[in-house]
Motif scaffolding. Structure first.
Motif, PDB file in Angstrom:
ATOM      1  N   GLU A  53       0.817  -1.211   0.000  1.00 25.51           N
ATOM      2  CA  GLU A  53       0.000   0.000   0.000  1.00 25.51           C
ATOM      3  C   GLU A  53       0.851   1.261   0.000  1.00 25.51           C
ATOM      4  O   GLU A  53       0.420   2.296  -0.506  1.00 25.51           O
ATOM      5  CB  GLU A  53      -0.965  -0.011   1.178  1.00 25.51           C
ATOM      6  CG  GLU A  53      -2.075  -1.029   0.992  1.00 25.51           C
ATOM      7  CD  GLU A  53      -3.143  -0.921   2.050  1.00 25.51           C
ATOM      8  OE1 GLU A  53      -3.362   0.195   2.568  1.00 25.51           O
ATOM      9  OE2 GLU A  53      -3.753  -1.950   2.344  1.00 25.51           O
ATOM     10  N   PHE A  56       1.404   2.402  -3.542  1.00 21.56           N
ATOM     11  CA  PHE A  56       0.218   2.792  -4.309  1.00 21.56           C
ATOM     12  C   PHE A  56      -0.681   3.655  -3.425  1.00 21.56           C
ATOM     13  O   PHE A  56      -1.790   3.271  -3.065  1.00 21.56           O
ATOM     14  CB  PHE A  56      -0.535   1.550  -4.803  1.00 21.56           C
ATOM     15  CG  PHE A  56       0.276   0.744  -5.786  1.00 21.56           C
ATOM     16  CD1 PHE A  56       0.271   1.059  -7.138  1.00 21.56           C
ATOM     17  CD2 PHE A  56       1.072  -0.306  -5.350  1.00 21.56           C
ATOM     18  CE1 PHE A  56       1.036   0.336  -8.041  1.00 21.56           C
ATOM     19  CE2 PHE A  56       1.836  -1.036  -6.247  1.00 21.56           C
ATOM     20  CZ  PHE A  56       1.821  -0.706  -7.593  1.00 21.56           C
ATOM     21  N   GLU A  58      -3.182   6.606  -2.010  1.00 21.97           N
ATOM     22  CA  GLU A  58      -4.388   7.260  -2.513  1.00 21.97           C
ATOM     23  C   GLU A  58      -3.998   8.592  -3.155  1.00 21.97           C
ATOM     24  O   GLU A  58      -2.943   9.153  -2.845  1.00 21.97           O
ATOM     25  CB  GLU A  58      -5.360   7.521  -1.355  1.00 21.97           C
ATOM     26  CG  GLU A  58      -5.874   6.267  -0.684  1.00 21.97           C
ATOM     27  CD  GLU A  58      -6.808   5.477  -1.583  1.00 21.97           C
ATOM     28  OE1 GLU A  58      -7.554   6.095  -2.368  1.00 21.97           O
ATOM     29  OE2 GLU A  58      -6.769   4.238  -1.497  1.00 21.97           O
ATOM     30  N   LYS A  59      -4.844   9.088  -4.043  1.00 21.76           N
ATOM     31  CA  LYS A  59      -4.582  10.368  -4.690  1.00 21.76           C
ATOM     32  C   LYS A  59      -4.361  11.439  -3.626  1.00 21.76           C
ATOM     33  O   LYS A  59      -5.156  11.588  -2.702  1.00 21.76           O
ATOM     34  CB  LYS A  59      -5.751  10.746  -5.587  1.00 21.76           C
ATOM     35  CG  LYS A  59      -5.484  11.968  -6.413  1.00 21.76           C
ATOM     36  CD  LYS A  59      -6.555  12.194  -7.439  1.00 21.76           C
ATOM     37  CE  LYS A  59      -6.210  13.427  -8.233  1.00 21.76           C
ATOM     38  NZ  LYS A  59      -6.194  13.191  -9.638  1.00 21.76           N
ATOM     39  N   THR A  63       4.070   9.927  -0.731  1.00 20.68           N
ATOM     40  CA  THR A  63       4.934   8.944  -1.391  1.00 20.68           C
ATOM     41  C   THR A  63       6.260   8.809  -0.648  1.00 20.68           C
ATOM     42  O   THR A  63       7.118   8.047  -1.066  1.00 20.68           O
ATOM     43  CB  THR A  63       5.214   9.356  -2.845  1.00 20.68           C
ATOM     44  OG1 THR A  63       5.888  10.618  -2.855  1.00 20.68           O
ATOM     45  CG2 THR A  63       3.930   9.448  -3.660  1.00 20.68           C
ATOM     46  N   GLU A  88       3.959   1.807 -16.884  1.00 18.08           N
ATOM     47  CA  GLU A  88       3.214   1.709 -15.620  1.00 18.08           C
ATOM     48  C   GLU A  88       2.675   3.096 -15.273  1.00 18.08           C
ATOM     49  O   GLU A  88       3.416   4.061 -15.204  1.00 18.08           O
ATOM     50  CB  GLU A  88       4.116   1.208 -14.490  1.00 18.08           C
ATOM     51  CG  GLU A  88       4.502  -0.237 -14.605  1.00 18.08           C
ATOM     52  CD  GLU A  88       3.337  -1.189 -14.356  1.00 18.08           C
ATOM     53  OE1 GLU A  88       2.307  -0.773 -13.777  1.00 18.08           O
ATOM     54  OE2 GLU A  88       3.463  -2.359 -14.733  1.00 18.08           O
ATOM     55  N   PHE A  90       0.567   3.756 -12.538  1.00 11.97           N
ATOM     56  CA  PHE A  90       0.213   3.930 -11.135  1.00 11.97           C
ATOM     57  C   PHE A  90       1.336   3.447 -10.237  1.00 11.97           C
ATOM     58  O   PHE A  90       2.065   2.525 -10.583  1.00 11.97           O
ATOM     59  CB  PHE A  90      -1.072   3.147 -10.808  1.00 11.97           C
ATOM     60  CG  PHE A  90      -2.240   3.564 -11.649  1.00 11.97           C
ATOM     61  CD1 PHE A  90      -2.929   4.729 -11.366  1.00 11.97           C
ATOM     62  CD2 PHE A  90      -2.620   2.804 -12.737  1.00 11.97           C
ATOM     63  CE1 PHE A  90      -4.002   5.132 -12.157  1.00 11.97           C
ATOM     64  CE2 PHE A  90      -3.692   3.183 -13.532  1.00 11.97           C
ATOM     65  CZ  PHE A  90      -4.380   4.357 -13.246  1.00 11.97           C
ATOM     66  N   GLY A  91       1.453   4.073  -9.093  1.00 13.05           N
ATOM     67  CA  GLY A  91       2.381   3.621  -8.078  1.00 13.05           C
ATOM     68  C   GLY A  91       3.770   4.209  -8.186  1.00 13.05           C
ATOM     69  O   GLY A  91       4.106   4.932  -9.120  1.00 13.05           O
ATOM     70  N   TRP A  93       7.571   3.435  -8.663  1.00 13.71           N
ATOM     71  CA  TRP A  93       8.445   2.446  -9.306  1.00 13.71           C
ATOM     72  C   TRP A  93       9.826   3.079  -9.427  1.00 13.71           C
ATOM     73  O   TRP A  93       9.965   4.181  -9.947  1.00 13.71           O
ATOM     74  CB  TRP A  93       7.935   2.087 -10.698  1.00 13.71           C
ATOM     75  CG  TRP A  93       6.647   1.333 -10.704  1.00 13.71           C
ATOM     76  CD1 TRP A  93       5.394   1.837 -10.608  1.00 13.71           C
ATOM     77  CD2 TRP A  93       6.497  -0.085 -10.812  1.00 13.71           C
ATOM     78  NE1 TRP A  93       4.472   0.830 -10.649  1.00 13.71           N
ATOM     79  CE2 TRP A  93       5.122  -0.355 -10.779  1.00 13.71           C
ATOM     80  CE3 TRP A  93       7.399  -1.141 -10.944  1.00 13.71           C
ATOM     81  CZ2 TRP A  93       4.615  -1.642 -10.864  1.00 13.71           C
ATOM     82  CZ3 TRP A  93       6.885  -2.420 -11.033  1.00 13.71           C
ATOM     83  CH2 TRP A  93       5.516  -2.668 -10.993  1.00 13.71           C
ATOM     84  N   SER A  97       7.363   8.724  -8.807  1.00 12.70           N
ATOM     85  CA  SER A  97       5.904   8.713  -8.916  1.00 12.70           C
ATOM     86  C   SER A  97       5.496   8.700 -10.387  1.00 12.70           C
ATOM     87  O   SER A  97       6.335   8.859 -11.278  1.00 12.70           O
ATOM     88  CB  SER A  97       5.323   9.966  -8.251  1.00 12.70           C
ATOM     89  OG  SER A  97       5.691  11.119  -9.005  1.00 12.70           O
ATOM     90  N   GLU A  98       4.194   8.549 -10.618  1.00 15.18           N
ATOM     91  CA  GLU A  98       3.687   8.559 -11.996  1.00 15.18           C
ATOM     92  C   GLU A  98       4.064   9.865 -12.693  1.00 15.18           C
ATOM     93  O   GLU A  98       4.513   9.866 -13.839  1.00 15.18           O
ATOM     94  CB  GLU A  98       2.156   8.434 -12.032  1.00 15.18           C
ATOM     95  CG  GLU A  98       1.574   7.291 -11.229  1.00 15.18           C
ATOM     96  CD  GLU A  98       1.158   7.697  -9.817  1.00 15.18           C
ATOM     97  OE1 GLU A  98      -0.037   7.953  -9.570  1.00 15.18           O
ATOM     98  OE2 GLU A  98       2.046   7.729  -8.955  1.00 15.18           O
TER      99      GLU A  98
END
Length: 109
Positions: A53, A56, A58-59, A63, A88, A90-91, A93, A97-98
């Motif tokens: 979690e 990923f 919530e908006k 992070t 990708e 979302f999330g 990585w 961030s995105e």
């Protein structure tokens, strides 16, 4: 086309009766090897040992924790490369961030 003595044997030298290489078999072998190597880094990722979690949120969520974990991960670069290659959306990585990954792809970062 046949193999002469002294020619190396291997995927590049596979032939059929009509003279064409068995590219399908070579491609299949390569994809299987690529998938195995790709999965290997995921087994060593620190995120696999923590709460998913955090990666990923919530908006509007933080992070910070995910990025802290990523900062000490030995496969951070592999993770980022995977996310960019697979688009990708979302999330967190590879510690990004995105939004950061989109900027990186556009050459802004």
């Amino acid at each position: 086309m046949t193999l002469d003595q002294g020619e190396p044997a291997g995927p590049a030298s596979r032939t059929t009766a009509n003279g064409f290489g068995q590219l399908t078999a070579v491609a299949s072998d390569f994809e299987a090897l690529f998938d195995a190597v790709e999965d290997e880094w995921q087994d060593r990722a620190l995120c696999a040992q923590t709460d998913p979690e955090a990666f990923f949120p919530e908006k509007g969520g933080s992070t910070r924790e995910a990025k802290r974990i990523c900062s000490g991960c030995e496969v951070k670069a592999d993770c980022l490369e995977y996310a960019l290659h697979n688009d990708e959306r979302f999330g967190i990585w590879g510690g990004m961030s995105e939004r950061e990954r989109r900027r990186l792809k556009r050459g802004i970062i």
